[in-house]
Design a protein around this motif. Sequence first.
Motif, PDB file in Angstrom:
ATOM      1  N   SER A 299       0.829  -1.198   0.000  1.00 34.33           N
ATOM      2  CA  SER A 299       0.000   0.000   0.000  1.00 34.33           C
ATOM      3  C   SER A 299       0.870   1.257   0.000  1.00 34.33           C
ATOM      4  CB  SER A 299      -0.961  -0.013   1.182  1.00 34.33           C
ATOM      5  OG  SER A 299      -0.241  -0.007   2.397  1.00 34.33           O
ATOM      6  N   ARG A 300       2.054   1.170   0.584  1.00 30.31           N
ATOM      7  CA  ARG A 300       2.951   2.329   0.532  1.00 30.31           C
ATOM      8  C   ARG A 300       3.336   2.680  -0.901  1.00 30.31           C
ATOM      9  NH1 ARG A 300       3.704   4.523   4.829  1.00 30.31           N
ATOM     10  NH2 ARG A 300       4.183   3.506   6.813  1.00 30.31           N
ATOM     11  N   ALA A 301       3.649   1.643  -1.655  1.00 32.95           N
ATOM     12  CA  ALA A 301       4.018   1.868  -3.055  1.00 32.95           C
ATOM     13  C   ALA A 301       2.845   2.470  -3.809  1.00 32.95           C
ATOM     14  CB  ALA A 301       4.448   0.549  -3.689  1.00 32.95           C
ATOM     15  N   ALA A 302       1.659   1.928  -3.545  1.00 27.52           N
ATOM     16  CA  ALA A 302       0.474   2.451  -4.211  1.00 27.52           C
ATOM     17  C   ALA A 302       0.246   3.909  -3.829  1.00 27.52           C
ATOM     18  CB  ALA A 302      -0.751   1.614  -3.821  1.00 27.52           C
ATOM     19  N   ALA A 303       0.458   4.202  -2.547  1.00 33.48           N
ATOM     20  CA  ALA A 303       0.262   5.578  -2.085  1.00 33.48           C
ATOM     21  C   ALA A 303       1.211   6.526  -2.805  1.00 33.48           C
ATOM     22  CB  ALA A 303       0.482   5.658  -0.577  1.00 33.48           C
ATOM     23  N   ARG A 304       2.468   6.102  -2.920  1.00 29.62           N
ATOM     24  CA  ARG A 304       3.426   6.972  -3.613  1.00 29.62           C
ATOM     25  C   ARG A 304       2.960   7.242  -5.034  1.00 29.62           C
ATOM     26  NH1 ARG A 304       7.774   4.084  -1.390  1.00 29.62           N
ATOM     27  NH2 ARG A 304       8.315   5.092   0.567  1.00 29.62           N
ATOM     28  N   PHE A 305       2.476   6.174  -5.646  1.00 26.96           N
ATOM     29  CA  PHE A 305       2.029   6.279  -7.023  1.00 26.96           C
ATOM     30  C   PHE A 305       0.851   7.259  -7.142  1.00 26.96           C
ATOM     31  CE2 PHE A 305      -0.502   4.628 -10.613  1.00 26.96           C
ATOM     32  CZ  PHE A 305       0.468   4.774 -11.599  1.00 26.96           C
ATOM     33  N   MET A 306       0.010   7.268  -6.115  1.00 27.95           N
ATOM     34  CA  MET A 306      -1.155   8.152  -6.149  1.00 27.95           C
ATOM     35  C   MET A 306      -0.783   9.610  -5.872  1.00 27.95           C
ATOM     36  SD  MET A 306      -3.704   5.588  -4.196  1.00 27.95           S
ATOM     37  CE  MET A 306      -5.252   6.468  -4.021  1.00 27.95           C
ATOM     38  N   ILE A 307       0.233   9.768  -5.054  1.00 28.31           N
ATOM     39  CA  ILE A 307       0.635  11.140  -4.719  1.00 28.31           C
ATOM     40  C   ILE A 307       1.470  11.749  -5.842  1.00 28.31           C
ATOM     41  CG2 ILE A 307       1.892  12.549  -3.041  1.00 28.31           C
ATOM     42  CD1 ILE A 307       1.234  10.485  -0.949  1.00 28.31           C
ATOM     43  N   ALA A 308       2.144  10.877  -6.572  1.00 31.82           N
ATOM     44  CA  ALA A 308       3.128  11.341  -7.552  1.00 31.82           C
ATOM     45  C   ALA A 308       2.628  12.443  -8.495  1.00 31.82           C
ATOM     46  CB  ALA A 308       3.666  10.153  -8.329  1.00 31.82           C
ATOM     47  N   PRO A 309       1.451  12.291  -9.140  1.00 27.23           N
ATOM     48  CA  PRO A 309       1.049  13.320 -10.104  1.00 27.23           C
ATOM     49  C   PRO A 309       1.011  14.720  -9.484  1.00 27.23           C
ATOM     50  CG  PRO A 309      -0.420  11.447 -10.248  1.00 27.23           C
ATOM     51  CD  PRO A 309       0.460  11.195  -9.091  1.00 27.23           C
ATOM     52  N   SER A 310       0.420  14.832  -8.297  1.00 24.63           N
ATOM     53  CA  SER A 310       0.339  16.144  -7.648  1.00 24.63           C
ATOM     54  C   SER A 310       1.723  16.697  -7.375  1.00 24.63           C
ATOM     55  CB  SER A 310      -0.412  16.027  -6.319  1.00 24.63           C
ATOM     56  OG  SER A 310      -1.707  15.588  -6.547  1.00 24.63           O
ATOM     57  N   VAL A 311       2.572  15.829  -6.823  1.00 24.59           N
ATOM     58  CA  VAL A 311       3.899  16.308  -6.453  1.00 24.59           C
ATOM     59  C   VAL A 311       4.692  16.722  -7.685  1.00 24.59           C
ATOM     60  CG1 VAL A 311       6.097  15.611  -5.449  1.00 24.59           C
ATOM     61  CG2 VAL A 311       3.963  14.989  -4.325  1.00 24.59           C
ATOM     62  N   VAL A 312       4.635  15.871  -8.722  1.00 26.91           N
ATOM     63  CA  VAL A 312       5.409  16.177  -9.926  1.00 26.91           C
ATOM     64  C   VAL A 312       4.927  17.488 -10.557  1.00 26.91           C
ATOM     65  CG1 VAL A 312       5.879  15.432 -12.280  1.00 26.91           C
ATOM     66  CG2 VAL A 312       6.041  13.804 -10.394  1.00 26.91           C
ATOM     67  N   LEU A 313       3.609  17.633 -10.656  1.00 27.60           N
ATOM     68  CA  LEU A 313       3.073  18.855 -11.270  1.00 27.60           C
ATOM     69  C   LEU A 313       3.450  20.100 -10.481  1.00 27.60           C
ATOM     70  CD1 LEU A 313      -0.475  17.842 -12.444  1.00 27.60           C
ATOM     71  CD2 LEU A 313       1.387  18.742 -13.840  1.00 27.60           C
ATOM     72  N   LEU A 314       3.283  20.009  -9.164  1.00 23.65           N
ATOM     73  CA  LEU A 314       3.595  21.182  -8.354  1.00 23.65           C
ATOM     74  C   LEU A 314       5.087  21.455  -8.356  1.00 23.65           C
ATOM     75  CD1 LEU A 314       1.137  20.971  -5.373  1.00 23.65           C
ATOM     76  CD2 LEU A 314       1.231  22.664  -7.182  1.00 23.65           C
ATOM     77  N   LEU A 315       5.853  20.381  -8.412  1.00 24.13           N
ATOM     78  CA  LEU A 315       7.304  20.563  -8.464  1.00 24.13           C
ATOM     79  C   LEU A 315       7.682  21.284  -9.756  1.00 24.13           C
ATOM     80  CD1 LEU A 315       9.366  19.662  -6.408  1.00 24.13           C
ATOM     81  CD2 LEU A 315       9.922  17.729  -7.869  1.00 24.13           C
ATOM     82  N   ALA A 316       7.040  20.865 -10.854  1.00 26.38           N
ATOM     83  CA  ALA A 316       7.318  21.519 -12.130  1.00 26.38           C
ATOM     84  C   ALA A 316       6.871  22.980 -12.079  1.00 26.38           C
ATOM     85  CB  ALA A 316       6.598  20.791 -13.257  1.00 26.38           C
ATOM     86  N   TRP A 317       5.677  23.196 -11.547  1.00 23.26           N
ATOM     87  CA  TRP A 317       5.130  24.554 -11.451  1.00 23.26           C
ATOM     88  C   TRP A 317       6.027  25.425 -10.582  1.00 23.26           C
ATOM     89  CZ3 TRP A 317       2.277  28.186 -13.298  1.00 23.26           C
ATOM     90  CH2 TRP A 317       1.716  29.173 -12.485  1.00 23.26           C
ATOM     91  N   MET A 318       6.553  24.820  -9.555  1.00 31.47           N
ATOM     92  CA  MET A 318       7.421  25.551  -8.633  1.00 31.47           C
ATOM     93  C   MET A 318       8.784  25.787  -9.266  1.00 31.47           C
ATOM     94  SD  MET A 318       7.517  26.005  -5.053  1.00 31.47           S
ATOM     95  CE  MET A 318       8.821  26.721  -4.084  1.00 31.47           C
ATOM     96  N   LEU A 319       9.362  24.703  -9.808  1.00 33.04           N
ATOM     97  CA  LEU A 319      10.767  24.789 -10.195  1.00 33.04           C
ATOM     98  C   LEU A 319      10.989  25.535 -11.496  1.00 33.04           C
ATOM     99  CD1 LEU A 319      12.218  21.345  -9.132  1.00 33.04           C
ATOM    100  CD2 LEU A 319      12.359  23.561  -8.000  1.00 33.04           C
ATOM    101  N   ILE A 320      10.127  25.314 -12.492  1.00 34.32           N
ATOM    102  CA  ILE A 320      10.401  25.956 -13.776  1.00 34.32           C
ATOM    103  C   ILE A 320      10.305  27.476 -13.671  1.00 34.32           C
ATOM    104  CG2 ILE A 320       9.727  26.130 -16.202  1.00 34.32           C
ATOM    105  CD1 ILE A 320       8.954  23.135 -16.001  1.00 34.32           C
TER     106      ILE A 320
END
Lengths: 290, 441, 276
Positions: free
Chosen positions: A6-27
Amino acid sequence: MATQHSRAAARFMIAPSVVLLLAWMLIPLGMTIWFSLLRYNLLMPGDNPFVGFENYSYFLTDPAFQTAIVNTLLLVGGILLITVCGGIGLAVLLDQPMWGTGIVRIMVISPFFVMPTVSALVWKNMFMNPVNGLFAYVAGVLGLPAFDFLTAAPLASIIGIVSWQWLPFATLILLTAMQSLDSEQLEAAEIDGASAWSRFYYIKLPHLARAITVVVLIQTIFLLSIFAEIYVTTAGGPGNASINLTYLVFQESLQRYDVGTASAGGVVAIILANIVAIFLMRMIGKNLDA
Amino acid sequence: MTTTRALLGSAAGLGLAAGLATAATAAELTVATVNNGDMIRMQELSSRWEEETGNTINWVVLEENTLRQRVTQDIATGGGQFDVLTIGNYEVPIWAEQDWLAPLDNLPDDYNVDDILPSIREALSVDGTLYALPFYGESAMVMYRSDLAEEAGVEIPDSPTWSEIRTAAEAMTDTESGTYGICLRGKPGWGENMAFLTAMANSYGARWFDTDWQAQFDSEEWQATLTDYLEMMNEYGPPGAAANGFNENLSLFQQGKCGIWIDATVAASFVTDPEDSQVADGVEFAQFPNREGVDNHGNWLWSWNLAIPASSEQVDVATDFITWATSQEYTQMVAEDEGWRAAPPGTRTSLYENSDYQEAAPFAEMTLQSMNAVDTQSPSVQETPYTGAQFVAIPEFQGIGTAVGQQFSAALAGQVDASQALDNAQRSTQREIDRAGYTSN
Amino acid sequence: MARAVPNSVKARNTAIAWIIAILIFFPILWTILTSFKTEGAAIADPPVFLFFDWTMENYTTVQERSDYFGHFMNSVIISVGSTVLGLAIAIPAAWAMAFVPGRQTKNVLMWMLSTKMLPPVGVLVPIYLIFRDWGLLDTRVGLVIVLTLINLPIIVWMLYTYFREIPSDILEAARMDGATLQSEVIHVLLPMAVPGIASTLLLNIILAWNEAFWTLNLVAANAAPLTAFIASYSSPEGLFYAKLSAASTMAIAPILIMGWFSQKQLVRGLTFGAVK
């Protein structure tokens, strides 16, 4: 419940939000930091030479900078104070039995739906204007001289306007929290002879702590970057009396078109906002864990 | 939840419909313009151009400051969002220098370029090439209530001095009844109070910079300008003047609350409009004042112009549109629809030679006289390193002017005194101009 | 509040509450009233409250001058689109954070919220350049993307606080009964999560509808929503309070009405887990 799977699944579920916000933040942030080290003015195209921290020293030594910091804090603090206190009061009031609760509640929450630009225009022109405004008329009826709100008390006027917009939000959240309070507890206290005030102070208020935290946190995020209300009403003036950090950055970016300095100002604003955030977390974060 | 679902459903349906409706057809121009009355009329009338040519126009109408920020941002980053821009004579030469504007050297013969007022044409040209076409133009002049002047027993000559204005303002003031002798701009901004104060300073013989680009707010001329302005406004001006710009003063004057108003000449057609103005009948005009012994009447010159970004892919269609909107035929069309008084003023000599216009517009003569008196090459009687008018024609002026405007507005609001405001202005201006590199060469 | 309350107390409460509510609502009411006045009546001294010649003239003028429906549609598409997209991204994340909390969950959440503190004016030029290069200027898609990203932290956070209140014992119980993961989600969790999702949705539509920086600076003619519509009525030459009021009323009416109707829904989810 927290298995490996379930931890792996959780990471997978959180990933889109984190990646998008990271891109929005970093670029944009990366570009902003880069621009902040260049001499880059939109009105003077050409090569944009690297100037190191020159933009930062220029922005930080701007005579308006200190005023802007103080005003930003005053705006956030003042509006939070008014909306939280007013919100508690209104929540207590609306929690009482009365006729027409629905309509009263609708009227109270309505300002939250009004666009900031519209509310600023309405307050400025139709209420605070010292010649045509309604306040001036009321003052005239009472035999008082018209008070020139936006000139004589610009910051307080803006605090008033923005508080009007956010009071409904605070009221809503506090009211729902209030209604979730166990009424048996209150009745027991009443039977024990507790006064209305001590019932409020010892039972209701502690119960509201978490909701207050939520109000403070969400509003702070929005209030740190108040812009439209200042732009429409005072344009930061008179002098620098009502300038805040966002407005100062705006002056660099859209009035002077100095992207370099504006970027430096943006970076400074982000750092300061995060300091406020950390401070806030320290102070009230515990409430959220409860 | 049902509400939400219904909302989503209808949104999706309508979204589809909106998508289908905007299928592209012939040439489509995107025109960015200001929300002033004359431009809104242009927006209405341009349906005729659309019918004639089969092209369509998408309008972006914004409030002046927002528009300026929006188009500057776009043109400087090469965003390419607009085919026609509405910009002031301040921007035109600066942007033309950057090659951001398409040169307008192939105008049709019947456009009659030579008819454009010389001062305007000069302001819109760089090295003899036009980069924008004037939609309407203005200088500044004195507008006053003749009935109040008569009642107070004062007379304002055609070419008054500042001390005559002051005497008249004093005599016309009657605070009891809410009549204020003089209304002037106080709202901060390079195009608001600083437009007026720069013009006033010009007429006092002051200048922004000496020939070495040293700021001149410590000069006697600037001190006299600011102290006289503050004294007049504090004693004879309306309350809350530090927030009054063109619009606010216009409204005050139209409601009969001002004796004298010194501002842009376009205001004349609004204050003499019987529909909006309660004082339409009794307004007289005079030239922008000067200080005794200074031969300068402010040198105020502003025009709203239509220009085409060099990056536009439809320069030809856009040229066709802007020549149409600034032509003599367009003026004729407005006159037929709305009467001659509504014709866009201040751009063409022929308008001022037209007897219908002269008759319908009592302010025509004074407007023309004011516009012809402007010298944008030497805005001050002292030597300057810059050209300009009620502004300094350098890119940095928007920032500098607004910062100084904030100081002077604060002085009017009583938050700082005149000398403090001038000190602050001096320091912030020099700081900017040094950084921009004007003083290093 | 099940106990009987004396009518005198109830009357007092009612009076106080109504007075305060009317005061708070008054600016909106005044704007709406002014929108039906002529320009002259709008600045009349003394002000007229109800007894003026009601006119629809301002609304016709505004409608003639600008394509209200086009702006309105853009507002709807942008605010609903960005909210739905945001929810689609945020629901899994908030779900995972609430039910499988790790050591870093709280920090990730706080970091997400801190991205909201990026002052828009400071990053306008970078975003404008990126949008130019990707052809997103003046498109609804572009605005949907920006507003989704701006509001995503709030969406995740709101959903997280809500989901956390769903007791995990219920899950255990369902599992004991032999429910599959799928039926667990559909039959047990979803019904409990719906009010929270609905109010998050409503709150974000409101925030997106009222967002006035990006929606003004990244559009020209095609994607301009109601915020741009308002910008064409603020401070023209001459003062037009009545027309400004009409335009303001038109701009806020849709969201106001939606807010009124969905008020209960909004309140139910806004508890942020404050309900115990």
